[in-house]
Design a protein around this motif. Structure first.
Motif, PDB file in Angstrom:
ATOM      1  N   GLU A  52       0.814  -1.219   0.000  1.00 38.83           N
ATOM      2  CA  GLU A  52       0.000   0.000   0.000  1.00 38.83           C
ATOM      3  C   GLU A  52       0.850   1.272   0.000  1.00 38.83           C
ATOM      4  O   GLU A  52       0.310   2.376   0.098  1.00 38.83           O
ATOM      5  CB  GLU A  52      -0.912   0.012   1.239  1.00 38.83           C
ATOM      6  N   ALA A  53       2.158   1.154  -0.082  1.00 39.15           N
ATOM      7  CA  ALA A  53       3.048   2.319  -0.018  1.00 39.15           C
ATOM      8  C   ALA A  53       2.721   3.302  -1.143  1.00 39.15           C
ATOM      9  O   ALA A  53       2.734   2.943  -2.323  1.00 39.15           O
ATOM     10  CB  ALA A  53       4.500   1.885  -0.106  1.00 39.15           C
ATOM     11  N   ALA A  54       2.437   4.530  -0.774  1.00 41.00           N
ATOM     12  CA  ALA A  54       2.112   5.566  -1.759  1.00 41.00           C
ATOM     13  C   ALA A  54       3.277   5.818  -2.711  1.00 41.00           C
ATOM     14  O   ALA A  54       3.084   6.197  -3.868  1.00 41.00           O
ATOM     15  CB  ALA A  54       1.722   6.861  -1.038  1.00 41.00           C
ATOM     16  N   GLY A  55       4.497   5.583  -2.241  1.00 42.78           N
ATOM     17  CA  GLY A  55       5.673   5.798  -3.078  1.00 42.78           C
ATOM     18  C   GLY A  55       5.731   4.907  -4.305  1.00 42.78           C
ATOM     19  O   GLY A  55       6.400   5.234  -5.276  1.00 42.78           O
ATOM     20  N   LEU A  56       5.021   3.772  -4.278  1.00 41.12           N
ATOM     21  CA  LEU A  56       5.005   2.886  -5.450  1.00 41.12           C
ATOM     22  C   LEU A  56       4.487   3.617  -6.685  1.00 41.12           C
ATOM     23  O   LEU A  56       5.053   3.488  -7.771  1.00 41.12           O
ATOM     24  CB  LEU A  56       4.143   1.655  -5.180  1.00 41.12           C
ATOM     25  N   LYS A  57       3.401   4.370  -6.511  1.00 42.26           N
ATOM     26  CA  LYS A  57       2.821   5.100  -7.654  1.00 42.26           C
ATOM     27  C   LYS A  57       3.794   6.148  -8.182  1.00 42.26           C
ATOM     28  O   LYS A  57       3.915   6.346  -9.391  1.00 42.26           O
ATOM     29  CB  LYS A  57       1.504   5.757  -7.246  1.00 42.26           C
ATOM     30  N   VAL A  58       4.479   6.819  -7.284  1.00 45.97           N
ATOM     31  CA  VAL A  58       5.458   7.843  -7.678  1.00 45.97           C
ATOM     32  C   VAL A  58       6.550   7.208  -8.535  1.00 45.97           C
ATOM     33  O   VAL A  58       6.903   7.726  -9.601  1.00 45.97           O
ATOM     34  CB  VAL A  58       6.067   8.528  -6.433  1.00 45.97           C
ATOM     35  N   ALA A  59       7.076   6.077  -8.074  1.00 45.48           N
ATOM     36  CA  ALA A  59       8.137   5.393  -8.812  1.00 45.48           C
ATOM     37  C   ALA A  59       7.634   4.888 -10.166  1.00 45.48           C
ATOM     38  O   ALA A  59       8.316   5.033 -11.187  1.00 45.48           O
ATOM     39  CB  ALA A  59       8.686   4.234  -7.985  1.00 45.48           C
ATOM     40  N   GLU A  60       6.430   4.303 -10.169  1.00 41.11           N
ATOM     41  CA  GLU A  60       5.869   3.794 -11.424  1.00 41.11           C
ATOM     42  C   GLU A  60       5.655   4.926 -12.426  1.00 41.11           C
ATOM     43  O   GLU A  60       5.942   4.776 -13.616  1.00 41.11           O
ATOM     44  CB  GLU A  60       4.563   3.052 -11.154  1.00 41.11           C
ATOM     45  N   GLN A  61       5.170   6.074 -11.952  1.00 41.60           N
ATOM     46  CA  GLN A  61       4.957   7.219 -12.845  1.00 41.60           C
ATOM     47  C   GLN A  61       6.272   7.728 -13.430  1.00 41.60           C
ATOM     48  O   GLN A  61       6.287   8.294 -14.517  1.00 41.60           O
ATOM     49  CB  GLN A  61       4.219   8.343 -12.115  1.00 41.60           C
ATOM     50  N   ALA A  62       7.372   7.515 -12.701  1.00 48.28           N
ATOM     51  CA  ALA A  62       8.687   7.921 -13.198  1.00 48.28           C
ATOM     52  C   ALA A  62       9.315   6.851 -14.092  1.00 48.28           C
ATOM     53  O   ALA A  62      10.426   7.029 -14.582  1.00 48.28           O
ATOM     54  CB  ALA A  62       9.608   8.233 -12.018  1.00 48.28           C
ATOM     55  N   GLY A  63       8.591   5.741 -14.288  1.00 46.53           N
ATOM     56  CA  GLY A  63       9.084   4.682 -15.163  1.00 46.53           C
ATOM     57  C   GLY A  63      10.114   3.773 -14.519  1.00 46.53           C
ATOM     58  O   GLY A  63      10.884   3.104 -15.208  1.00 46.53           O
ATOM     59  N   ILE A  64      10.124   3.723 -13.196  1.00 46.03           N
ATOM     60  CA  ILE A  64      11.092   2.901 -12.471  1.00 46.03           C
ATOM     61  C   ILE A  64      10.421   1.587 -12.068  1.00 46.03           C
ATOM     62  O   ILE A  64       9.289   1.579 -11.604  1.00 46.03           O
ATOM     63  CB  ILE A  64      11.621   3.661 -11.239  1.00 46.03           C
ATOM     64  N   SER A  65      11.149   0.494 -12.235  1.00 43.66           N
ATOM     65  CA  SER A  65      10.630  -0.827 -11.862  1.00 43.66           C
ATOM     66  C   SER A  65      10.392  -0.883 -10.365  1.00 43.66           C
ATOM     67  O   SER A  65      11.237  -0.458  -9.579  1.00 43.66           O
ATOM     68  CB  SER A  65      11.620  -1.919 -12.264  1.00 43.66           C
ATOM     69  N   THR A  66       9.223  -1.410  -9.974  1.00 45.80           N
ATOM     70  CA  THR A  66       8.881  -1.503  -8.555  1.00 45.80           C
ATOM     71  C   THR A  66       8.605  -2.951  -8.169  1.00 45.80           C
ATOM     72  O   THR A  66       8.147  -3.750  -8.999  1.00 45.80           O
ATOM     73  CB  THR A  66       7.631  -0.654  -8.223  1.00 45.80           C
ATOM     74  N   PHE A  67       8.883  -3.248  -6.899  1.00 43.68           N
ATOM     75  CA  PHE A  67       8.697  -4.603  -6.383  1.00 43.68           C
ATOM     76  C   PHE A  67       8.164  -4.529  -4.960  1.00 43.68           C
ATOM     77  O   PHE A  67       8.578  -3.669  -4.185  1.00 43.68           O
ATOM     78  CB  PHE A  67      10.023  -5.373  -6.365  1.00 43.68           C
ATOM     79  N   VAL A  68       7.263  -5.447  -4.637  1.00 44.65           N
ATOM     80  CA  VAL A  68       6.785  -5.604  -3.265  1.00 44.65           C
ATOM     81  C   VAL A  68       7.361  -6.919  -2.758  1.00 44.65           C
ATOM     82  O   VAL A  68       7.163  -7.969  -3.367  1.00 44.65           O
ATOM     83  CB  VAL A  68       5.245  -5.629  -3.198  1.00 44.65           C
ATOM     84  N   VAL A  69       8.086  -6.842  -1.649  1.00 50.68           N
ATOM     85  CA  VAL A  69       8.664  -8.030  -1.029  1.00 50.68           C
ATOM     86  C   VAL A  69       7.981  -8.197   0.314  1.00 50.68           C
ATOM     87  O   VAL A  69       8.014  -7.298   1.155  1.00 50.68           O
ATOM     88  CB  VAL A  69      10.193  -7.895  -0.875  1.00 50.68           C
ATOM     89  N   GLU A  70       7.356  -9.323   0.487  1.00 52.43           N
ATOM     90  CA  GLU A  70       6.550  -9.566   1.684  1.00 52.43           C
ATOM     91  C   GLU A  70       7.308  -9.327   2.973  1.00 52.43           C
ATOM     92  O   GLU A  70       8.505  -9.523   3.052  1.00 52.43           O
ATOM     93  CB  GLU A  70       5.971 -10.979   1.657  1.00 52.43           C
ATOM     94  N   ASN A  71       6.536  -8.946   3.968  1.00 51.19           N
ATOM     95  CA  ASN A  71       7.058  -8.443   5.223  1.00 51.19           C
ATOM     96  C   ASN A  71       7.072  -9.457   6.352  1.00 51.19           C
ATOM     97  O   ASN A  71       7.565  -9.155   7.417  1.00 51.19           O
ATOM     98  CB  ASN A  71       6.160  -7.255   5.604  1.00 51.19           C
ATOM     99  N   LYS A  72       6.537 -10.650   6.170  1.00 50.66           N
ATOM    100  CA  LYS A  72       6.333 -11.563   7.303  1.00 50.66           C
ATOM    101  C   LYS A  72       6.961 -12.920   7.069  1.00 50.66           C
ATOM    102  O   LYS A  72       6.281 -13.818   6.609  1.00 50.66           O
ATOM    103  CB  LYS A  72       4.835 -11.718   7.555  1.00 50.66           C
TER     104      LYS A  72
END
Length: 188
Positions: A42-62
């Motif tokens: 749910e990190a808001a920064g994901l959208k910022v990075a995606e809009q800048a064309g940068i590859s994003t990844f979610v790595v589970e926390n538990k």
């Protein structure tokens, strides 16, 4: 000039990440942001990075899968890992693989006010000056070698929010300058 490749780790809004991305968009800046990894889908920064064309990844926390983070960073040939509001502690085995290649921004003039709630700690201590520090990450929390610092005055009417906002504005500049210093020193 070869640009160093940044892997940025976030947990939330990613305002320091955004400052780094914006700096990287300047052709004269000696770094490029190549991937953003978060432990929070749910990190808001994901959208910022995606809009800048940068590859994003979610790595589970538990628990946090540091091996997966390591694999992504290797895949993107990352030279420097920038923790930008990444609210997880990286373990010794991960840090040993990335020795002197992981940096963090902290909202105090280290070595003062380590750990969480640094702004509140500063207010309670009654200091007249606090600030922010970019430092290398070591297994000991907020104890690595200091790369850059910026002082911020504590005003008489400050509360946690007002002080935090002024420190954050300086963090954005300080983090960019620290990355520039590292990139330029690696180019020599």
């Amino acid at each position: 000039m070869r640009k160093i490749k940044l892997g940025i780790l976030i947990s939330g809004r990613g305002s320091n990440m955004q400052a780094l991305i914006e700096a990287c968009q300047d052709h004269s800046f000696p770094a490029e942001a190549v991937c953003v990894i978060t432990n929070n889908s749910e990190a808001a920064g994901l959208k910022v990075a995606e809009q800048a064309g940068i590859s994003t990844f979610v790595v589970e926390n538990k628990p946090l899968d540091a091996n997966k983070i390591h694999e992504i960073l290797i895949q993107y040939k990352v030279d420097l890992i920038c923790l930008a509001g990444f609210m997880r502690i990286l373990k010794v085995d991960f840090l040993s693989k990335w020795h002197n290649r992981v940096i963090n921004i902290h909202p105090s003039l280290l070595p003062s006010f380590k750990g969480l709630d640094a702004q509140e700690q500063a207010l309670k201590a009654g200091v007249k000056i606090t600030g922010c520090t970019v430092h290398y990450v070591t297994p000991e929390i907020d104890a690595g070698a200091i790369i850059a610092q910026t002082a911020v005055p504590v005003l008489p009417n400050d509360d946690i929010q007002s002080l935090s906002e002024r420190i954050l504005a300086e963090e954005h500049k300080c983090y960019v300058e620290a990355v520039r210093l590292i990139a330029e020193s690696n180019a020599k």
